[in-house]
Design a protein around this motif. Structure first.
Motif, short mmCIF file in Angstrom:
data_model
loop_
_atom_site.label_atom_id
_atom_site.label_comp_id
_atom_site.label_asym_id
_atom_site.label_seq_id
_atom_site.Cartn_x
_atom_site.Cartn_y
_atom_site.Cartn_z
N TYR A 286 0.81 -1.22 0.00
CA TYR A 286 0.00 0.00 0.00
C TYR A 286 0.84 1.27 0.00
O TYR A 286 0.29 2.37 -0.04
CB TYR A 286 -0.91 0.03 1.22
N VAL B 230 -5.91 4.19 -1.94
CA VAL B 230 -6.57 2.92 -1.67
C VAL B 230 -8.07 3.11 -1.45
O VAL B 230 -8.49 4.05 -0.75
CB VAL B 230 -5.95 2.23 -0.43
N ALA C 243 -4.04 -0.37 5.86
CA ALA C 243 -3.50 0.32 4.69
C ALA C 243 -2.83 1.64 5.08
O ALA C 243 -1.73 1.96 4.62
CB ALA C 243 -4.60 0.57 3.67
N ALA D 265 0.00 4.01 3.02
CA ALA D 265 -0.88 4.50 1.96
C ALA D 265 -0.90 6.03 1.93
O ALA D 265 -0.84 6.69 2.97
CB ALA D 265 -2.30 3.97 2.17
#
Length: 202
Positions: free
Chosen positions: A44, A49, A63, A68
């Motif tokens: 990630y 996402v 994530a 992310a």
């Protein structure tokens, strides 16, 4: 394992404390292995996402803590959206956002990764919380795969799973074929006497 709790509970999941509110789907430990093509933080890292069917928000939390860039958590159930937001606030996450939506109905962005921990049991639904467990005629899954490519950036990956009841995995492969996805990786796991297939799709 229960699908739902009647009272608020705190559980531990992959090292994270998560609050589960009443009538919100209890995350399965099996979903820890969603995303089998990459087994480290780069899965990630710097990615936008989408967490489709976020429930408690646990996949979004993972994530976000895995680097992310941003995470959008989406659920059709307003109680699940409330639960997700509660947990994001609890973990002080500033790059995760919640949106109530029936699949992509209220989604306009494009994503590098889509997590889709959706129901795959063909049975009638009588309430909002039933929609977290049952998918009559596999309509939700069909519609998700039909539309997901429009929200996936070039080279993007979908991480999803399927519980194989009454050899329904053949139906999944048929849906996949009609939707024209490539299986990058797949893995069969046994969990509480059930067969769970994990897929990375493109």
């Amino acid at each position: 394992m229960k699908h739902f709790y009647k009272t608020r509970r705190k559980i531990s999941y992959r090292g994270f404390k998560v609050i589960v509110l009443p009538n919100v789907f209890v995350p399965r430990q099996i979903s820890k292995v969603i995303g089998i093509s990459q087994k480290n933080i780069r899965m990630y890292e710097n990615k936008n996402v989408l967490d489709m069917g976020s429930g408690t928000g646990i996949q979004s939390i993972i994530a976000s803590n895995s680097g992310a860039k941003s995470v959008l958590a989406v659920d059709i159930n307003p109680k699940a959206c409330k639960n997700s937001q509660y947990n994001f606030t609890y973990h002080n996450l500033d790059n995760v956002f919640v949106r109530e939506s029936d699949l992509f109905e209220n989604v306009t962005e494009m994503f590098d990764s889509i997590i889709a921990y959706l129901p795959s049991i063909n049975a009638p639904t009588r309430s909002m919380k039933d929609k977290a467990v049952f998918d009559p005629g596999y309509k939700t899954f069909r519609n998700f795969l039909r539309d997901a490519k429009r929200y996936l950036k070039p080279g993007g990956i979908i991480y999803t799973c399927w519980v194989n009841i009454d050899n329904s995995i053949e139906i999944f492969y048929d849906i996949l074929k009609k939707s024209r996805y490539e299986i990058i990786n797949s893995k069969l796991l046994n969990y509480n006497g059930e067969e769970w297939w994990m897929f990375d799709l493109r």
